[in-house]
Design a protein around this motif. Structure first.
Motif, mmCIF file in Angstrom:
data_model
loop_
_atom_site.group_PDB
_atom_site.id
_atom_site.type_symbol
_atom_site.label_atom_id
_atom_site.label_comp_id
_atom_site.label_asym_id
_atom_site.label_seq_id
_atom_site.Cartn_x
_atom_site.Cartn_y
_atom_site.Cartn_z
ATOM 1 N N THR A 132 -59.300 47.284 30.664
ATOM 2 C CA THR A 132 -60.022 48.000 31.732
ATOM 3 C C THR A 132 -61.383 48.516 31.252
ATOM 4 O O THR A 132 -62.157 49.042 32.039
ATOM 5 N N LEU A 133 -61.666 48.391 29.959
ATOM 6 C CA LEU A 133 -62.943 48.905 29.436
ATOM 7 C C LEU A 133 -64.068 47.921 29.757
ATOM 8 O O LEU A 133 -63.829 46.717 29.856
ATOM 9 N N PRO A 134 -65.307 48.427 29.891
ATOM 10 C CA PRO A 134 -66.422 47.513 30.147
ATOM 11 C C PRO A 134 -66.551 46.480 29.021
ATOM 12 O O PRO A 134 -66.378 46.815 27.850
ATOM 13 N N SER B 4 -69.322 49.876 23.566
ATOM 14 C CA SER B 4 -69.945 49.954 24.891
ATOM 15 C C SER B 4 -70.888 51.161 24.970
ATOM 16 O O SER B 4 -71.873 51.132 25.700
ATOM 17 N N VAL B 5 -70.625 52.196 24.182
ATOM 18 C CA VAL B 5 -71.566 53.332 24.134
ATOM 19 C C VAL B 5 -72.903 52.871 23.524
ATOM 20 O O VAL B 5 -73.967 53.122 24.086
ATOM 21 N N VAL B 6 -72.845 52.163 22.415
ATOM 22 C CA VAL B 6 -74.128 51.764 21.792
ATOM 23 C C VAL B 6 -74.874 50.744 22.620
ATOM 24 O O VAL B 6 -76.109 50.758 22.659
ATOM 25 N N VAL B 7 -74.137 49.874 23.300
ATOM 26 C CA VAL B 7 -74.824 48.904 24.157
ATOM 27 C C VAL B 7 -75.645 49.650 25.204
ATOM 28 O O VAL B 7 -76.822 49.366 25.426
ATOM 29 N N HIS C 77 -59.162 49.072 20.643
ATOM 30 C CA HIS C 77 -59.542 49.944 21.757
ATOM 31 C C HIS C 77 -60.656 50.897 21.327
ATOM 32 O O HIS C 77 -61.640 51.121 22.054
ATOM 33 N N LEU C 78 -60.515 51.427 20.131
ATOM 34 C CA LEU C 78 -61.519 52.339 19.573
ATOM 35 C C LEU C 78 -62.870 51.631 19.450
ATOM 36 O O LEU C 78 -63.911 52.138 19.900
ATOM 37 N N LYS C 79 -62.834 50.454 18.849
ATOM 38 C CA LYS C 79 -64.099 49.759 18.599
ATOM 39 C C LYS C 79 -64.770 49.358 19.909
ATOM 40 O O LYS C 79 -65.975 49.549 20.069
ATOM 41 N N ARG C 80 -63.995 48.834 20.847
ATOM 42 C CA ARG C 80 -64.607 48.435 22.124
ATOM 43 C C ARG C 80 -65.198 49.652 22.826
ATOM 44 O O ARG C 80 -66.291 49.606 23.390
#
Ligand code: FA5
Ligand code: MG
Length: 492
Positions: free
Chosen positions: A212-214, A257-260, A250-253
């Protein structure tokens, strides 16, 4: 005198001879360690108790927090409307939506040593605990050195599956454009509950949440396996391999997405500012590297390639189960991260100097507006720098062996060991934000006497006006006087 017995304190599963501690960046020998010698340098002669936020703290041998640092406590830049630190906080928290994540930004900066260190499994002689690295109100109370100080309490409150905590943190540290003794971090965590999934294995639920994460199409360098028996171990007996891998993914994704987003915003701002090169610049490079924290395993740091170099922006990992047991939620497991808000804000807005965040100058503050498109910071002026050198013989250096013994006797020892952070503190106390950079330019040991000499170059530059030579001289003279008086060094 009692013999010094060196006690093994490191986690027994680590068999490598050295690791680099992510907390303090120092290599550790994983055998046995002596406590580092403590500096007894304090910045106030008064014995009056400290009263902060209506509470009184008795001073003792550990008290080392100067007035200049205490005066930063009420500033709370991370919640000041339209301040770039606050805007950065909001941008990051938007990636961690309610109700899965609860957001905190008002926890007190005053922490017990239990909260800041013990609750996080810091070993008794971790350098982070020393007076040279941490501001102590007294032996039991510190200004938190990281937002992780609130991890166990927030896990115990058990109010949501995840949380973020944004806060001011305090560290005695170097002086340069990216280090300031007060900075801001955001902590984040996400837990899953074994009792809520069939069979008690959360891996499937975590992968489902990850879906469900971007998604992003950033290429992330991640050359290491999710766990490594020596460098980055699975918490055996607590987590299955598949659970640790799912939590790590999950942590890495989540963080990628924050840094993107951050870099997409920074690029838009650059293009809006007419920076043509930004349109064609090479794609963002991000990498995961293995790390070590006392309170996570496995652990990583994220680095981004920025202006020709790798810059560390956060630390993270799978939460140690001992913390969750301490928090009385042993059935839960998951991840945590800690990110530096100044580092992100400097990238986002192209802010060249960390001192600017503390400026009350409208030429700085008026450039940031809540609800408006992100714009690059336009430097209003760059005033000339003025540098001065100071050379001195280091106190106690004629008998360096005594320094080692000092470590055994701990705080309050009359034999002072020179520590660079004590020097930094004197410069900050005298020059405040006019001190831009301090660096060691020379160091030698006298061949006959064995005395040690150091020479530091202090760069003074005001962010608000041209510093007159007489003013710089006056500041520098004061630095020399306090150095002699407080650190017992001999100016050459
Ligand atoms: C920590 O403080 C850990 N508490 C992070 C953590 C949290 C790990 C949860 C695992 C789980 P570290 O000291 O590396 O780690 O700091 C985290 C981030 O704060 C750094 O990556 C950096 O972005 C920022 N930071 C650290 N020191 C400074 C400083 N002196 N000035 C500005 N930013 C800093
Ligand atoms: Mg780090």
């Amino acid at each position: 005198m009692a013999a010094i017995i060196e006690i093994p304190w490191w986690n027994s599963y680590r068999r490598l001879s050295t690791v680099l501690c992510s907390e303090c960046r120092r290599p550790y020998t994983l055998k046995r360690m002596r406590p580092r010698p403590y500096s007894t340098a304090t910045t106030s002669a008064t014995k009056e108790p400290l009263t902060l936020n209506g509470k009184t703290y008795e001073r003792d041998d550990w008290t080392n927090v100067p007035e200049s640092i205490l005066s930063a406590l009420p500033r709370k830049l991370h919640v000041q409307p339209s301040h770039p630190i606050s805007l950065t906080r909001k941008l990051i928290t938007s990636h961690f939506p309610k109700p899965t994540y609860a957001h905190h930004s008002t926890f007190s900066p005053i922490a017990t040593t239990h909260q800041n260190f013990d609750s996080l499994d810091f070993p008794p002689d971790h350098p982070g605990r020393s007076k040279t690295d941490t501001y102590y109100l007294n032996a039991d109370t510190v200004l938190r050195t990281h937002t992780s100080a609130h991890q166990v309490d927030t896990f115990r409150a058990n109010e949501s599956e995840g949380y973020t905590i944004s806060a001011d943190v305090y560290r005695r540290d170097a002086i340069d454009r990216s280090h300031y003794p007060v900075f801001h971090q955001m902590e984040g965590a996400r837990l899953w509950d074994r009792t809520k999934v069939p069979g008690g294995n959360i891996a499937k639920a975590v992968w489902a949440d990850l879906e469900t994460l971007p998604k992003h199409n950033l290429i992330v360098e991640d050359p290491n396996p999710p766990t490594h028996p020596e460098r980055n171990p699975l918490q055996e007996g607590h987590h299955s391999q598949e659970e640790a891998e799912a939590i790590a993914a999950h942590l890495k994704r989540s963080l990628e997405s924050v840094v993107v987003t951050i870099f997409a915003r920074a690029k838009e701002a650059a293009i809006a500012a007419g920076d043509e090169a930004a349109k064609t610049e090479a794609p963002l490079r991000v990498r995961w590297i293995e790390a070590y924290f006392p309170f996570t395993s496995p652990s990583w740091e994220m680095e981004v390639f920025w202006q020709g170099d790798w810059l560390e922006i956060l630390g993270c990992g799978v939460v140690k189960q001992s913390l969750l047991e301490r928090a009385e939620v042993p059935q839960k497991l998951g991840w945590a991260f800690g990110i530096g808000l100044e580092r992100i804000a400097m990238l986002l807005y192209s802010i060249p100097d960390i001192r600017l965040f503390w400026s009350n100058d409208q030429r700085f503050l008026s450039q940031f507006k809540e609800g408006e498109p992100m714009r690059r910071f336009v430097p209003f002026s760059k005033y000339p720098e003025c540098y001065k050198d100071v050379s001195f013989w280091v106190a106690g250096s004629t008998s360096s062996a005594a320094g080692g013994a000092a470590g055994g006797t701990g705080p309050g020892n009359a034999q002072r060991e020179f520590h660079e952070n004590d020097f930094m503190e004197v410069v900050r106390e005298v020059a405040g934000d006019t001190a831009e950079h301090v660096r060691l330019v020379d160091e030698f040991t006298h061949p006959v006497s064995g005395r040690k000499s150091r020479c530091y170059r202090v760069t003074y530059r005001s962010l608000e006006k041209t510093l007159r030579s007489a003013e710089a001289n006056e500041l520098h003279k004061k630095v020399e006087d306090i150095l002699t008086e407080r650190l017992g060094v001999e100016i050459r």
